[in-house]
Design a protein around this motif. Sequence first.
Motif, PDB file in Angstrom:
ATOM      1  N   THR A   1       0.831  -1.203   0.000  1.00 21.52           N
ATOM      2  CA  THR A   1       0.000   0.000   0.000  1.00 21.52           C
ATOM      3  C   THR A   1       0.868   1.255   0.000  1.00 21.52           C
ATOM      4  O   THR A   1       0.587   2.213  -0.720  1.00 21.52           O
ATOM      5  CB  THR A   1      -0.938   0.004   1.221  1.00 21.52           C
ATOM      6  OG1 THR A   1      -1.732  -1.172   1.182  1.00 21.52           O
ATOM      7  CG2 THR A   1      -1.840   1.220   1.216  1.00 21.52           C
ATOM      8  N   GLU A   2       1.934   1.252   0.796  1.00 19.95           N
ATOM      9  CA  GLU A   2       2.842   2.400   0.831  1.00 19.95           C
ATOM     10  C   GLU A   2       3.540   2.589  -0.515  1.00 19.95           C
ATOM     11  O   GLU A   2       3.725   3.712  -0.962  1.00 19.95           O
ATOM     12  CB  GLU A   2       3.880   2.236   1.942  1.00 19.95           C
ATOM     13  CG  GLU A   2       3.347   2.558   3.295  1.00 19.95           C
ATOM     14  CD  GLU A   2       2.807   3.983   3.391  1.00 19.95           C
ATOM     15  OE1 GLU A   2       3.528   4.927   3.016  1.00 19.95           O
ATOM     16  OE2 GLU A   2       1.662   4.136   3.827  1.00 19.95           O
TER      17      GLU A   2
ATOM     18  N   ARG B   1       1.134   4.276  -2.820  1.00 19.60           N
ATOM     19  CA  ARG B   1       0.938   5.676  -2.476  1.00 19.60           C
ATOM     20  C   ARG B   1       2.115   6.544  -2.911  1.00 19.60           C
ATOM     21  O   ARG B   1       1.955   7.714  -3.198  1.00 19.60           O
ATOM     22  CB  ARG B   1       0.737   5.839  -0.970  1.00 19.60           C
ATOM     23  CG  ARG B   1      -0.579   5.360  -0.480  1.00 19.60           C
ATOM     24  CD  ARG B   1      -0.739   5.579   0.986  1.00 19.60           C
ATOM     25  NE  ARG B   1      -1.989   4.971   1.445  1.00 19.60           N
ATOM     26  CZ  ARG B   1      -2.236   4.626   2.675  1.00 19.60           C
ATOM     27  NH1 ARG B   1      -1.338   4.815   3.616  1.00 19.60           N
ATOM     28  NH2 ARG B   1      -3.388   4.084   2.994  1.00 19.60           N
ATOM     29  N   ASN B   2       3.312   5.953  -2.945  1.00 21.24           N
ATOM     30  CA  ASN B   2       4.513   6.717  -3.267  1.00 21.24           C
ATOM     31  C   ASN B   2       4.918   6.662  -4.718  1.00 21.24           C
ATOM     32  O   ASN B   2       5.949   7.221  -5.083  1.00 21.24           O
ATOM     33  CB  ASN B   2       5.676   6.241  -2.387  1.00 21.24           C
ATOM     34  CG  ASN B   2       5.446   6.559  -0.931  1.00 21.24           C
ATOM     35  OD1 ASN B   2       4.791   7.538  -0.597  1.00 21.24           O
ATOM     36  ND2 ASN B   2       5.985   5.729  -0.067  1.00 21.24           N
TER      37      ASN B   2
END
Length: 61
Positions: free
Chosen positions: A53-54, A57-58
């Motif tokens: 997920t990170e 997002r990045n």
Amino acid sequence: MNIIVRFILAIFLPPLAVFLNSGISSAFVINILLTLLGWVPGIIHAVWVLQKTEERRNEVY
């Protein structure tokens, strides 16, 4: 919620960390099953879900 807090939750309460990250989803159900089979598989899956997920997002488009 801070990512560090989520990773700490992933260690102590893996299903809660996945639920706060993605809500009621297939990842949440899978994590519950893995945690019931053994604590370590649940932790590994929770950390993996949070990391993916990170990464999403990045991403830079």
